[in-house]
Design a protein around this motif. Structure first.
Motif, PDB file in Angstrom:
ATOM      1  N   GLN A 167       1.102  -1.290   0.128  1.00  0.00           N
ATOM      2  CA  GLN A 167      -0.035  -0.057  -0.069  1.00  0.00           C
ATOM      3  C   GLN A 167       0.855   1.271   0.030  1.00  0.00           C
ATOM      4  N   ALA A 168       1.913   1.317   0.420  1.00  0.00           N
ATOM      5  CA  ALA A 168       3.003   2.518   0.638  1.00  0.00           C
ATOM      6  C   ALA A 168       3.901   2.416  -0.568  1.00  0.00           C
ATOM      7  N   GLY A 169       3.734   1.455  -1.510  1.00  0.00           N
ATOM      8  CA  GLY A 169       4.340   1.272  -2.823  1.00  0.00           C
ATOM      9  C   GLY A 169       5.840   0.743  -2.937  1.00  0.00           C
ATOM     10  N   TYR A 170       5.776  -0.273  -1.813  1.00  0.00           N
ATOM     11  CA  TYR A 170       7.038  -1.086  -1.842  1.00  0.00           C
ATOM     12  C   TYR A 170       6.853  -2.514  -1.829  1.00  0.00           C
ATOM     13  N   GLN A 171       7.830  -3.322  -2.064  1.00  0.00           N
ATOM     14  CA  GLN A 171       7.759  -4.866  -1.991  1.00  0.00           C
ATOM     15  C   GLN A 171       8.738  -5.191  -1.071  1.00  0.00           C
ATOM     16  N   VAL A 172       8.294  -5.887  -0.036  1.00  0.00           N
ATOM     17  CA  VAL A 172       9.244  -6.588   0.870  1.00  0.00           C
ATOM     18  C   VAL A 172       9.378  -8.152   0.886  1.00  0.00           C
ATOM     19  N   ASP A 173      10.712  -8.714   0.514  1.00  0.00           N
ATOM     20  CA  ASP A 173      10.828 -10.012   0.540  1.00  0.00           C
ATOM     21  C   ASP A 173      11.198 -10.524   1.766  1.00  0.00           C
ATOM     22  N   PHE A 174      10.307 -11.157   2.506  1.00  0.00           N
ATOM     23  CA  PHE A 174      10.762 -11.758   3.766  1.00  0.00           C
ATOM     24  C   PHE A 174      11.528 -13.145   3.539  1.00  0.00           C
ATOM     25  N   SER A 175      11.258 -13.670   2.334  1.00  0.00           N
ATOM     26  CA  SER A 175      11.871 -15.064   2.196  1.00  0.00           C
ATOM     27  C   SER A 175      13.385 -14.925   2.109  1.00  0.00           C
ATOM     28  N   ARG A 176      13.997 -13.681   1.618  1.00  0.00           N
ATOM     29  CA  ARG A 176      15.637 -13.675   1.511  1.00  0.00           C
ATOM     30  C   ARG A 176      16.072 -13.470   3.100  1.00  0.00           C
ATOM     31  N   GLU A 177      17.000 -14.052   3.366  1.00  0.00           N
ATOM     32  CA  GLU A 177      17.728 -13.830   4.603  1.00  0.00           C
ATOM     33  C   GLU A 177      16.661 -14.043   5.863  1.00  0.00           C
ATOM     34  N   HIS A 178      15.705 -15.087   5.568  1.00  0.00           N
ATOM     35  CA  HIS A 178      14.863 -15.334   6.604  1.00  0.00           C
ATOM     36  C   HIS A 178      15.352 -15.891   7.900  1.00  0.00           C
ATOM     37  N   GLU A 179      16.627 -16.493   7.837  1.00  0.00           N
ATOM     38  CA  GLU A 179      17.049 -16.916   8.920  1.00  0.00           C
ATOM     39  C   GLU A 179      17.641 -15.807   9.949  1.00  0.00           C
ATOM     40  N   LYS A 180      17.803 -14.534   9.539  1.00  0.00           N
ATOM     41  CA  LYS A 180      18.236 -13.762  10.159  1.00  0.00           C
ATOM     42  C   LYS A 180      16.745 -12.719  10.907  1.00  0.00           C
ATOM     43  N   LEU A 181      15.762 -13.161  10.588  1.00  0.00           N
ATOM     44  CA  LEU A 181      14.463 -12.266  10.985  1.00  0.00           C
ATOM     45  C   LEU A 181      14.598 -12.532  12.453  1.00  0.00           C
ATOM     46  N   ASN A 182      14.363 -13.615  12.864  1.00  0.00           N
ATOM     47  CA  ASN A 182      14.016 -13.863  14.262  1.00  0.00           C
ATOM     48  C   ASN A 182      14.971 -13.330  15.340  1.00  0.00           C
ATOM     49  N   PRO A 183      16.320 -13.365  15.165  1.00  0.00           N
ATOM     50  CA  PRO A 183      17.345 -12.832  15.967  1.00  0.00           C
ATOM     51  C   PRO A 183      17.320 -11.260  15.783  1.00  0.00           C
ATOM     52  N   ALA A 184      16.981 -10.436  14.421  1.00  0.00           N
ATOM     53  CA  ALA A 184      16.757  -9.273  14.486  1.00  0.00           C
ATOM     54  C   ALA A 184      15.492  -8.750  15.370  1.00  0.00           C
ATOM     55  N   ARG A 185      14.530  -9.274  15.236  1.00  0.00           N
ATOM     56  CA  ARG A 185      13.303  -9.053  16.065  1.00  0.00           C
ATOM     57  C   ARG A 185      13.564  -9.224  17.505  1.00  0.00           C
ATOM     58  N   ASP A 186      14.147 -10.154  18.000  1.00  0.00           N
ATOM     59  CA  ASP A 186      14.405 -10.287  19.479  1.00  0.00           C
ATOM     60  C   ASP A 186      15.292  -9.278  19.883  1.00  0.00           C
ATOM     61  N   GLN A 187      16.086  -8.767  19.125  1.00  0.00           N
ATOM     62  CA  GLN A 187      16.985  -7.684  19.856  1.00  0.00           C
ATOM     63  C   GLN A 187      15.907  -6.728  20.353  1.00  0.00           C
ATOM     64  N   GLN A 198      18.643  -1.682  14.871  1.00  0.00           N
ATOM     65  CA  GLN A 198      19.346  -1.307  13.768  1.00  0.00           C
ATOM     66  C   GLN A 198      19.398  -2.787  12.914  1.00  0.00           C
ATOM     67  N   ALA A 199      19.538  -4.116  13.431  1.00  0.00           N
ATOM     68  CA  ALA A 199      19.419  -5.219  12.675  1.00  0.00           C
ATOM     69  C   ALA A 199      18.070  -5.351  12.005  1.00  0.00           C
ATOM     70  N   LEU A 200      17.066  -5.106  12.645  1.00  0.00           N
ATOM     71  CA  LEU A 200      15.869  -5.224  12.029  1.00  0.00           C
ATOM     72  C   LEU A 200      15.814  -4.339  10.892  1.00  0.00           C
ATOM     73  N   ARG A 201      16.030  -3.049  11.151  1.00  0.00           N
ATOM     74  CA  ARG A 201      15.737  -1.971  10.078  1.00  0.00           C
ATOM     75  C   ARG A 201      16.670  -2.320   8.943  1.00  0.00           C
ATOM     76  N   GLU A 202      17.848  -2.379   9.185  1.00  0.00           N
ATOM     77  CA  GLU A 202      19.032  -2.747   8.080  1.00  0.00           C
ATOM     78  C   GLU A 202      18.163  -3.879   7.319  1.00  0.00           C
ATOM     79  N   LEU A 203      17.993  -5.059   7.989  1.00  0.00           N
ATOM     80  CA  LEU A 203      17.299  -6.193   7.295  1.00  0.00           C
ATOM     81  C   LEU A 203      16.124  -5.877   6.363  1.00  0.00           C
ATOM     82  N   LEU A 204      15.350  -4.980   6.780  1.00  0.00           N
ATOM     83  CA  LEU A 204      14.006  -4.572   5.975  1.00  0.00           C
ATOM     84  C   LEU A 204      14.509  -3.616   4.797  1.00  0.00           C
ATOM     85  N   ALA A 205      15.596  -2.893   4.956  1.00  0.00           N
ATOM     86  CA  ALA A 205      15.903  -1.939   4.090  1.00  0.00           C
ATOM     87  C   ALA A 205      16.559  -2.897   2.960  1.00  0.00           C
ATOM     88  N   ARG A 206      17.422  -3.843   3.187  1.00  0.00           N
ATOM     89  CA  ARG A 206      17.972  -4.748   2.155  1.00  0.00           C
ATOM     90  C   ARG A 206      17.167  -5.317   1.319  1.00  0.00           C
TER      91      ARG A 206
END
Length: 449
Positions: free
Chosen positions: A165-185, A201-209
């Motif tokens: 809705q905001a004009g972007y596409q987020v691909d959660f399948s890439r670097e999926h193994e890094k999502l849980n540690p990033a959100r737990d921080q 920072q880790a979650l923000r950079e993961l989403l940005a990439r």
């Protein structure tokens, strides 16, 4: 801890599939839910509203897990499940405490309302700008942790749609193994509220990439600066209180470790500290006035203990104290009156009640130690406060005299500290109304007789 989502005979979540093996169930649920996740990604089915509140997340969870669980769409609240989880972070032993189950819908609705004020993150011109705000909200929704199982997939579906809705596409399948540690921080929050950006920072950079602008005029329009609705005054009052409560809970484990070294009752006191903080998290309006004096007492003991003068210990205690202080303005309710001179406003009854209880406890101790004089004066002062909910004049002098005696007796040190903090809490409320203080000082110039 009771878990009404789990079959006590098999130890496996109740499910529609008749599976009694945990690994087998996990495999099957992933297969079904990922298929439903792909359906949601097409935008042809699933929730269609533009408000990301409790109803929206419930509907998303229901769609994802409709094949697996009869309780799909139900939050932890329905089964009164709280739970505590270990963080997926190497070397981190602090537990993750999620939002109180009774507050799940309330907090999701508050987040959805604030997100809508921010126009659901439209008007952010770059992937980095979108990722920064998306990480902030992802962290908050994750902390609510609305569901017994499936929170990660529910949030992936939710933020995939939010990004679209905001004009972007987020691909959660890439670097999926890094999502849980990033959100737990974000939940462990080792750096504290003043440095929250480091924890995100880790979650923000993961989403940005893994975020890219969508092509086409509609996406361009969604990203256009005219769509931006920044929160000029910061978080809404409801979300601000959520953040303050999160900080208090996150700061608690370190203070527990310090409290555990204070005296022979260390384990009980450390456990009691956590219980008090979690009660405040569940109901700050009533629990904060009730527990704040005792929590301040513990902080004072830590600050004065020679074993805890190192910078790290002092910093942890200060963080906890700052979080406690930040909550008070939003949790205390001070009544006002246009006829103050004739009908003085009373301080919060819980503050007076805490003082009276602490005073009577110390009265018993003084009598046991052979000091009936100070005990008698303190008891009369307590009765006066019990009647007027006010501490001042000769009553205050009587309290000071009793404390002066009790603080010289090691056996009474803890009770004396509790009374001193209770008295300060009561006086802080009184000082917020100087007219009332002047009136009652004249009316209460002698102890209760």
């Amino acid at each position: 801890m009771s878990d009404k989502f789990t079959n006590p005979d098999t130890g496996v979540l109740y499910n529609k599939l008749g599976i009694a093996d945990a690994d087998e169930l996990d495999t099957a649920v992933k297969r079904y839910s990922l298929s439903r996740l792909q359906e949601l990604a097409t935008g042809q089915t699933g929730p269609q509203s533009d408000t990301y509140d409790s109803a929206r997340l419930r509907a998303t969870h229901q769609h994802l897990f409709q094949d697996s669980f009869e309780w799909a769409g139900q939050t932890r609240r329905e089964a009164e499940f709280q739970g505590v989880k270990a963080a997926d972070l190497p070397g981190v032993e602090r537990p993750m405490h999620f939002a109180p189950y009774a507050r799940i819908d309330e907090r999701l609705d508050a987040l959805g309302a604030q997100l809508k004020q921010e126009n659901n993150l439209k008007g952010l011109p770059t992937a980095d700008a979108f990722a920064a705000r998306a990480a902030y909200y992802f962290d908050h929704y994750n902390h609510v942790h609305a569901f017994r199982e499936g929170n990660g997939r529910t949030l992936q579906a939710t933020f995939t749609e939010l990004a679209y809705q905001a004009g972007y596409q987020v691909d959660f399948s890439r670097e999926h193994e890094k999502l849980n540690p990033a959100r737990d921080q974000g939940i462990v929050s080792r750096h504290g509220a003043q440095h929250k950006e480091q924890d995100l920072q880790a979650l923000r950079e993961l989403l940005a990439r893994n975020t890219n602008p969508l092509p086409g005029p509609e996406a361009d329009a969604a990203r256009h600066a005219s769509q931006a609705r920044p929160l000029l005054d910061g978080p809404s009052p409801a979300v601000r209180q959520m953040e303050q409560l999160r900080e208090l809970v996150a700061a608690t484990p370190a203070v527990q470790q310090l409290v555990a070294g204070l005296d022979y009752r260390r384990n009980q006191r450390a456990d009691a500290l956590l219980v008090q903080v979690l009660e405040i998290d569940r109901n700050p309006q009533t629990a904060l006035p009730q527990h704040a004096p005792a929590l301040r007492q513990l902080l004072q003991e830590v600050a004065q203990d020679k074993r805890f003068q190192d910078p790290v210990s002092q910093q942890e205690a200060q963080r906890f104290g700052s979080a406690l202080h930040a909550l008070q303005p939003s949790a205390q309710v001070l009544s006002t009156s246009s006829t103050l001179m004739t009908a003085p406003t009373q301080p919060a009854p819980s503050a007076a009640t805490s003082f009276v209880q602490a005073a009577k406890q110390l009265v018993e101790g003084l009598n046991e130690q052979g000091y009936p004089g100070p005990a008698d004066s303190l008891l009369r002062a307590a009765k006066a406060v019990e009647k007027s909910a006010y501490l001042g004049g000769a009553n205050l002098e009587a309290v000071a005299g009793a404390l002066g005696r009790a603080e010289k007796i090691p056996a009474l040190a803890e009770d004396a500290a509790a009374l001193r903090w209770a008295g300060r809490s009561l006086q802080e409320i009184q000082r917020s109304n100087p007219v009332q203080q002047s009136v009652l000082d004249r009316e209460t110039n002698s102890p209760e007789r």
